[in-house]
Design a protein around this motif. Sequence first.
Motif, PDB file in Angstrom:
ATOM      1  N   UNK A  29       3.362  10.612   3.568  1.00 32.65           N
ATOM      2  CA  UNK A  29       1.862  10.488   3.153  1.00 32.65           C
ATOM      3  C   UNK A  29       1.502   8.909   3.115  1.00 32.65           C
ATOM      4  N   UNK A  30       2.628   8.330   2.590  1.00 34.96           N
ATOM      5  CA  UNK A  30       2.548   6.659   2.069  1.00 34.96           C
ATOM      6  C   UNK A  30       2.368   6.043   3.273  1.00 34.96           C
ATOM      7  N   UNK A  55      10.644  12.968   1.211  1.00 33.87           N
ATOM      8  CA  UNK A  55      10.156  12.746   2.562  1.00 33.87           C
ATOM      9  C   UNK A  55       8.450  12.822   2.870  1.00 33.87           C
ATOM     10  N   UNK A  56       8.266  13.765   2.123  1.00 38.17           N
ATOM     11  CA  UNK A  56       6.747  13.976   2.149  1.00 38.17           C
ATOM     12  C   UNK A  56       5.934  12.902   1.598  1.00 38.17           C
ATOM     13  N   UNK A  68      -4.287  10.802   5.500  1.00 34.18           N
ATOM     14  CA  UNK A  68      -2.939  10.706   5.008  1.00 34.18           C
ATOM     15  C   UNK A  68      -2.255  11.787   4.525  1.00 34.18           C
ATOM     16  N   UNK A  69      -3.023  12.634   3.652  1.00 30.77           N
ATOM     17  CA  UNK A  69      -2.476  13.829   3.128  1.00 30.77           C
ATOM     18  C   UNK A  69      -2.336  14.826   3.894  1.00 30.77           C
ATOM     19  N   UNK A  70      -3.497  15.194   4.616  1.00 36.79           N
ATOM     20  CA  UNK A  70      -3.703  16.211   5.797  1.00 36.79           C
ATOM     21  C   UNK A  70      -2.848  17.530   5.772  1.00 36.79           C
ATOM     22  N   UNK A 113       0.696  -1.165   0.086  1.00 35.71           N
ATOM     23  CA  UNK A 113       0.089   0.041   0.000  1.00 35.71           C
ATOM     24  C   UNK A 113       0.877   1.230   0.086  1.00 35.71           C
ATOM     25  N   UNK A 114       1.959   1.298   0.823  1.00 42.10           N
ATOM     26  CA  UNK A 114       3.045   2.340   0.504  1.00 42.10           C
ATOM     27  C   UNK A 114       3.454   2.552  -0.771  1.00 42.10           C
TER      28      UNK A 114
END
Length: 223
Positions: A211-212, A206-207, A192-194, A142-143
């Motif tokens: 998120x992933x 890193x972002x 997740x995105x937030x 999923x990541x």
Amino acid sequence: MSELWAHTLTWADVDPARHRFEMDDDTAEQLQSLVVPLLPDADVAREDGGRSLDGVTEFLVGRYGRWACGWNWSVGEGDVDGGVVEVWCCASDSVTTPDATAPLVVEALREWRGWLEDLSERFAALAPSESPAVSSADGWPWERACARLVTVVADRTQAESGWYGHCMQVLRWFLAYNGVDEGQAGRIVEDAVGGRFGSWIAPGGPVVDAVSVRFARGVDGIG
């Protein structure tokens, strides 16, 4: 009208497997002739913007299905903010004479459909072997899926104005493709995105990783 607003499209609306579409040169020429009388005058297009194309969008949706309302979802600040269509800019710039504009409409529709078919193929390739309803200690599939989808959407939208809206939509579509309820999918993606994505900047590694990871944890929480 929400039925003509591409941001509200669900995977059920756009899934190529559910909505047949074939467009050879003869069909494209026929469609152009049907679009010509629906096009606004260039002056009207400049004055009314994307609203002046509602008749065209309604016609395409009636003919092909709701997925077609994304035909003018162009890159950046076009008729609809933050899309992937490059052949069409916006009503104020793309509308000239009817005979010159109609082929652009048809090509834009084909480009949008091509993106949906590309996503369908990516979803199939990225789909984990386990159902999301089955808890797994290994969230890596999923990541990986989230990271690759974020990257490809950022690339196709050129990470311009509002690109993250479609990115979040694509992540919801991927979850729906894998059988996740629409409401659950929305919550997972939002958590997740937030607010980590912004206009005019592609997310760094890193972002995307953060998120992933949150995306995978959200999926793992289903059950």
